[in-house]
Design a protein around this motif. Structure first.
Motif, PDB file in Angstrom:
ATOM      1  N   TYR A 102    -120.050  60.998  14.620  1.00 54.58           N
ATOM      2  CA  TYR A 102    -121.063  60.201  13.934  1.00 54.58           C
ATOM      3  C   TYR A 102    -120.959  60.351  12.421  1.00 54.58           C
ATOM      4  CZ  TYR A 102    -123.207  60.553  18.582  1.00 54.58           C
ATOM      5  OH  TYR A 102    -123.441  60.523  19.927  1.00 54.58           O
ATOM      6  N   LYS A 103    -121.500  59.364  11.740  1.00 52.97           N
ATOM      7  CA  LYS A 103    -121.709  59.455  10.311  1.00 52.97           C
ATOM      8  C   LYS A 103    -123.149  59.882  10.082  1.00 52.97           C
ATOM      9  CE  LYS A 103    -121.227  56.849   5.996  1.00 52.97           C
ATOM     10  NZ  LYS A 103    -120.902  55.516   5.395  1.00 52.97           N
ATOM     11  N   ILE A 104    -123.357  60.909   9.278  1.00 51.13           N
ATOM     12  CA  ILE A 104    -124.697  61.429   9.031  1.00 51.13           C
ATOM     13  C   ILE A 104    -125.256  60.771   7.771  1.00 51.13           C
ATOM     14  CG2 ILE A 104    -126.053  63.469   8.438  1.00 51.13           C
ATOM     15  CD1 ILE A 104    -122.857  63.823  10.440  1.00 51.13           C
ATOM     16  N   ILE A 105    -126.376  60.056   7.916  1.00 50.47           N
ATOM     17  CA  ILE A 105    -126.986  59.324   6.804  1.00 50.47           C
ATOM     18  C   ILE A 105    -128.305  59.992   6.425  1.00 50.47           C
ATOM     19  CG2 ILE A 105    -127.758  57.074   5.976  1.00 50.47           C
ATOM     20  CD1 ILE A 105    -124.838  57.090   6.891  1.00 50.47           C
ATOM     21  N   PRO A 106    -128.380  60.656   5.268  1.00 54.98           N
ATOM     22  CA  PRO A 106    -129.661  61.247   4.850  1.00 54.98           C
ATOM     23  C   PRO A 106    -130.715  60.169   4.643  1.00 54.98           C
ATOM     24  CG  PRO A 106    -127.827  62.116   3.549  1.00 54.98           C
ATOM     25  CD  PRO A 106    -127.293  60.942   4.315  1.00 54.98           C
ATOM     26  N   ILE A 107    -131.953  60.494   4.927  1.00 54.36           N
ATOM     27  CA  ILE A 107    -133.083  59.585   4.744  1.00 54.36           C
ATOM     28  C   ILE A 107    -133.890  60.045   3.537  1.00 54.36           C
ATOM     29  CG2 ILE A 107    -135.233  58.716   5.755  1.00 54.36           C
ATOM     30  CD1 ILE A 107    -134.002  59.184   8.518  1.00 54.36           C
ATOM     31  N   ASP A 108    -134.094  59.152   2.595  1.00 52.10           N
ATOM     32  CA  ASP A 108    -134.908  59.481   1.432  1.00 52.10           C
ATOM     33  C   ASP A 108    -136.328  59.812   1.884  1.00 52.10           C
ATOM     34  OD1 ASP A 108    -135.521  59.890  -1.224  1.00 52.10           O
ATOM     35  OD2 ASP A 108    -136.067  57.792  -1.572  1.00 52.10           O
ATOM     36  N   ILE A 109    -136.888  60.897   1.383  1.00 57.53           N
ATOM     37  CA  ILE A 109    -138.207  61.352   1.818  1.00 57.53           C
ATOM     38  C   ILE A 109    -139.292  60.663   0.999  1.00 57.53           C
ATOM     39  CG2 ILE A 109    -139.687  63.355   2.176  1.00 57.53           C
ATOM     40  CD1 ILE A 109    -137.157  65.089   2.145  1.00 57.53           C
ATOM     41  N   PRO A 110    -140.144  59.845   1.620  1.00 57.63           N
ATOM     42  CA  PRO A 110    -141.241  59.220   0.884  1.00 57.63           C
ATOM     43  C   PRO A 110    -142.197  60.272   0.334  1.00 57.63           C
ATOM     44  CG  PRO A 110    -140.920  58.158   3.020  1.00 57.63           C
ATOM     45  CD  PRO A 110    -140.100  59.412   3.026  1.00 57.63           C
ATOM     46  N   ASP A 111    -142.849  59.961  -0.774  1.00 55.98           N
ATOM     47  CA  ASP A 111    -143.799  60.902  -1.371  1.00 55.98           C
ATOM     48  C   ASP A 111    -144.887  61.297  -0.377  1.00 55.98           C
ATOM     49  OD1 ASP A 111    -142.428  60.861  -3.757  1.00 55.98           O
ATOM     50  OD2 ASP A 111    -143.716  59.333  -4.685  1.00 55.98           O
ATOM     51  N   GLU A 112    -145.312  60.333   0.458  1.00 52.65           N
ATOM     52  CA  GLU A 112    -146.392  60.602   1.402  1.00 52.65           C
ATOM     53  C   GLU A 112    -145.976  61.666   2.417  1.00 52.65           C
ATOM     54  OE1 GLU A 112    -148.663  60.492   5.000  1.00 52.65           O
ATOM     55  OE2 GLU A 112    -146.655  59.611   4.891  1.00 52.65           O
ATOM     56  N   TRP A 113    -144.704  61.659   2.831  1.00 53.93           N
ATOM     57  CA  TRP A 113    -144.221  62.692   3.742  1.00 53.93           C
ATOM     58  C   TRP A 113    -144.213  64.041   3.034  1.00 53.93           C
ATOM     59  CZ3 TRP A 113    -139.280  60.527   6.601  1.00 53.93           C
ATOM     60  CH2 TRP A 113    -139.640  59.374   7.323  1.00 53.93           C
ATOM     61  N   LEU A 114    -143.777  64.027   1.796  1.00 62.97           N
ATOM     62  CA  LEU A 114    -143.652  65.274   1.037  1.00 62.97           C
ATOM     63  C   LEU A 114    -145.007  65.967   0.902  1.00 62.97           C
ATOM     64  CD1 LEU A 114    -140.986  66.371  -0.186  1.00 62.97           C
ATOM     65  CD2 LEU A 114    -141.878  65.716  -2.422  1.00 62.97           C
ATOM     66  N   THR A 115    -146.057  65.190   0.675  1.00 62.52           N
ATOM     67  CA  THR A 115    -147.382  65.774   0.460  1.00 62.52           C
ATOM     68  C   THR A 115    -147.960  66.388   1.729  1.00 62.52           C
ATOM     69  OG1 THR A 115    -148.477  63.641   0.878  1.00 62.52           O
ATOM     70  CG2 THR A 115    -147.899  64.163  -1.402  1.00 62.52           C
ATOM     71  N   ARG A 116    -147.396  66.071   2.868  1.00 59.01           N
ATOM     72  CA  ARG A 116    -147.901  66.613   4.134  1.00 59.01           C
ATOM     73  C   ARG A 116    -147.255  67.944   4.500  1.00 59.01           C
ATOM     74  NH1 ARG A 116    -147.247  61.833   8.263  1.00 59.01           N
ATOM     75  NH2 ARG A 116    -148.091  63.402   9.694  1.00 59.01           N
ATOM     76  N   MET A 117    -146.312  68.378   3.692  1.00 57.20           N
ATOM     77  CA  MET A 117    -145.674  69.672   3.895  1.00 57.20           C
ATOM     78  C   MET A 117    -146.102  70.611   2.772  1.00 57.20           C
ATOM     79  SD  MET A 117    -141.861  68.474   5.182  1.00 57.20           S
ATOM     80  CE  MET A 117    -141.571  67.325   3.817  1.00 57.20           C
ATOM     81  N   PRO A 118    -146.421  71.868   3.075  1.00 60.27           N
ATOM     82  CA  PRO A 118    -146.978  72.771   2.059  1.00 60.27           C
ATOM     83  C   PRO A 118    -145.992  73.087   0.940  1.00 60.27           C
ATOM     84  CG  PRO A 118    -146.496  73.967   4.086  1.00 60.27           C
ATOM     85  CD  PRO A 118    -146.321  72.515   4.401  1.00 60.27           C
ATOM     86  N   HIS A 119    -146.488  72.892  -0.304  1.00 61.15           N
ATOM     87  CA  HIS A 119    -145.717  73.221  -1.507  1.00 61.15           C
ATOM     88  C   HIS A 119    -144.272  72.732  -1.425  1.00 61.15           C
ATOM     89  CE1 HIS A 119    -148.918  76.436  -1.407  1.00 61.15           C
ATOM     90  NE2 HIS A 119    -149.128  75.881  -2.577  1.00 61.15           N
TER      91      HIS A 119
END
Length: 226
Positions: A102-119
């Motif tokens: 397979y080819k591994i394609i990174p997914i850009d992390i939306p700001d909203e996802w980032l805020t749901r993970m601590p620090h």
């Protein structure tokens, strides 16, 4: 995730250790494991020369991920892998195995996802570093279950559990737990690498989140396969 069956004695039944990286944290791992288990068989791998090879410690001068990708098989002579380099070791090992098909394609992390993970702090494309701590933890933290060593306050939900329960727009969260072996030394059971690899292959048509985390700290990568 493999169940933690060694809560009272994390080193029980562990004799063969692979330490990936011979920098500061790799040296700490070699020293503390060797002190606690004098008969342990320790292999430490680093692309730079190292003087850690002595007694029952075998030092290998090679890129850690390349070596791990070549040597970690279901029948490999290892009981636990200790990542001690500043990259997401499990993810890089998975990429190596998956890239054959397979080819591994990174997914850009939306700001909203980032805020749901601590620090959470962004790393490379599709990657974030997360932590319950907004301070520098002591490298000899014993990772107590209920109380934070540094603050003395109740510990929040284990990070590996928190990440496994997140829901990001149909992204499948897959979490590998880093088990505390000794203060400042965490490791991954070999079987967890292969379990996650099979889970990814089974869910190859979905977007995926791979995380490695202990109770307080972790690294996550979002990607899809083509």
């Amino acid at each position: 995730m493999t169940k933690d069956k060694r809560q009272k004695d994390p080193l029980k039944g562990l004799e063969r250790f692979w330490i990936i990286g011979a920098g500061r944290f790799g040296q700490i791992a070699v020293e503390r494991i060797g002190k606690k288990k004098g008969d342990a068989e320790i292999t430490v791998v680093d692309k730079k020369s190292t003087d850690l090879g002595h007694g029952k410690v075998t030092a290998i001068r090679q890129d850690g991920i390349q070596w791990l990708a070549a040597e970690l098989k279901p029948e490999a002579p290892v009981d636990i892998v200790v990542p001690a380099i500043p990259i997401h070791v499990a993810y890089e090992w998975l990429k190596f195995n998956l890239s054959k098909k397979y080819k591994i394609i990174p997914i850009d992390i939306p700001d909203e996802w980032l805020t749901r993970m601590p620090h959470a702090m962004r790393g490379a494309m599709g990657q974030a570093y997360v932590s319950h701590a907004d301070f520098i933890c002591p490298d000899n933290c014993p990772e107590p279950e209920n109380i934070c060593t540094h603050t003395g306050k109740p510990r929040p939900m284990d990070l590996f559990r928190l990440l496994a329960g997140l829901d990001f727009d149909d992204v499948l969260p897959i979490v590998i737990r880093s088990h505390q072996l000794l203060p400042g030394v965490g490791g991954i059971y070999p079987g967890d690498f292969f379990h996650v690899l099979e889970t990814i292959r089974t869910n190859r048509n979905r977007s995926l989140m791979i995380a490695t985390a202990c109770r307080c700290h972790g690294v996550v990568d979002f990607f899809r396969l083509e």
